[in-house]
Write an enzyme that holds these catalytic residues in place. Structure first.
Site, PDB file in Angstrom:
ATOM      1  N   TYR A  53      -0.316   9.060  -3.543  1.00 51.13           N
ATOM      2  CA  TYR A  53      -1.124   8.923  -4.746  1.00 51.13           C
ATOM      3  C   TYR A  53      -0.362   8.114  -5.799  1.00 51.13           C
ATOM      4  CZ  TYR A  53       1.249  13.319  -6.323  1.00 51.13           C
ATOM      5  OH  TYR A  53       2.164  14.301  -6.664  1.00 51.13           O
ATOM      6  N   CYS A  54      -1.124   7.403  -6.608  1.00 49.78           N
ATOM      7  CA  CYS A  54      -0.583   6.485  -7.615  1.00 49.78           C
ATOM      8  C   CYS A  54       0.487   5.567  -7.013  1.00 49.78           C
ATOM      9  CB  CYS A  54      -0.018   7.257  -8.806  1.00 49.78           C
ATOM     10  SG  CYS A  54       0.183   6.249 -10.300  1.00 49.78           S
ATOM     11  N   PRO A  55       0.123   4.806  -5.956  1.00 52.44           N
ATOM     12  CA  PRO A  55       1.116   3.961  -5.292  1.00 52.44           C
ATOM     13  C   PRO A  55       1.568   2.800  -6.174  1.00 52.44           C
ATOM     14  CG  PRO A  55      -1.083   3.474  -4.480  1.00 52.44           C
ATOM     15  CD  PRO A  55      -1.223   4.660  -5.387  1.00 52.44           C
ATOM     16  N   LYS A  67       7.589   9.685  -0.025  1.00 51.91           N
ATOM     17  CA  LYS A  67       7.652   9.534  -1.480  1.00 51.91           C
ATOM     18  C   LYS A  67       7.841  10.877  -2.186  1.00 51.91           C
ATOM     19  CE  LYS A  67       4.774   7.863  -5.330  1.00 51.91           C
ATOM     20  NZ  LYS A  67       3.568   7.078  -5.685  1.00 51.91           N
TER      21      LYS A  67
END
Length: 273
Positions: free
Chosen positions: A143-145, A156
């Site tokens: 998420y939110c890459p 991550k």
């Protein structure tokens, strides 16, 4: 990037406990205030630590999901408060196991590129976690890459963003320290499923794969707490310059009140759309 980190004086503002019961909106206002203070040389460069409980911070694109109201209601049913920030980026999970750090610098005497800000935070995190081999590149399925996703063995555990205001630069990072990174990612996966419901959109929302995200403890096999990392952060700062641990004075609180009201007004406008 060590030149940026090595400062004669560092201010340390710890809100890793005091901010927990407050809305993340208070932290947006806090960093805006620090951007002005540091940017205008009214405060030394600053490291702020902050934690908020059970919130999901959404970006502007998230709020444009076809079924955003249903998606936000889903988050509430899971015990998370959705907040919309008036800036770029996408959904991020905050809870008591996630430590946020803000490094705030001034551009008063020398401009700082976007990448220089990211590299400074990366260098700081590597000092913070010498036992880990940390890489920075986009982790697809997270998420939110972004290009400065921080990972260990391809998973991550942190993401970096920046805020620039009045010649101040706040480089912000969330560190998933405790708990399950994949469970946080699964929450956002279901949020997007509720918000999209298979409808085609112009914006390409991330296809979340929970298995590509993990907490720091899961990755390094330790039992570190958020407070352990806060202590480490202070100690690292002390190797980079003289540390002054201070909260806001009366004049600084006046500026904070201004920025907080601005953030609250903007958030109310976003939610009204």
């Amino acid at each position: 990037m060590m030149a940026l980190l090595q400062q004669p004086i560092w201010r340390f503002y710890d809100q890793s406990i005091s901010a927990i019961p407050t809305s993340p909106l208070t932290s947006f206002a806090m960093d805006d205030t620090l951007c002005e203070l540091v940017g205008q040389l009214q405060s030394p460069p600053t490291l702020r630590t902050w934690v908020h409980d059970a919130s999901v911070v959404l970006g502007i694109q998230d709020h444009r999901l076809p079924y955003i109201q249903q998606a936000m209601r889903y988050l509430v049913t899971q015990g998370y408060q959705p907040i919309v920030r008036n800036s770029g980026g996408l959904a991020v999970v905050l809870d008591k196991g996630v430590l946020n750090l803000s490094l705030v610098f001034s551009e008063q005497t020398k401009a700082m590129s976007i990448d220089e800000g990211y590299e400074a935070m990366l260098a700081f995190i590597r000092l913070l976690l010498p036992e880990a081999t940390i890489e920075a590149y986009e982790i697809e399925g997270s998420y939110c890459p972004g290009s400065y996703d921080l990972s260990i063995d391809g998973k991550k555990f942190a993401g970096i963003s920046q805020r620039r205001l009045r010649q101040g630069v706040a480089v912000q990072i969330y560190l998933c320290v405790e708990g399950s990174g994949s469970e946080r990612a699964a929450l956002i996966e279901k949020f997007y499923a509720q918000g999209l419901q298979q409808q085609v959109t112009k914006f390409s929302y991330p296809v979340i794969r929970p298995q590509v995200m993990a907490s720091l403890n899961e990755l390094i096999g330790q039992s570190l707490t958020v407070q352990d990392i806060v202590v480490r952060a202070y100690r690292v700062l002390a190797t980079l310059g003289q540390v002054q641990a201070t909260s806001f004075n009366a004049e600084e609180n006046t500026r904070y009140a201004f920025y907080l009201q601005r953030v609250l007004d903007r958030n109310a406008k976003m939610l009204a759309k």
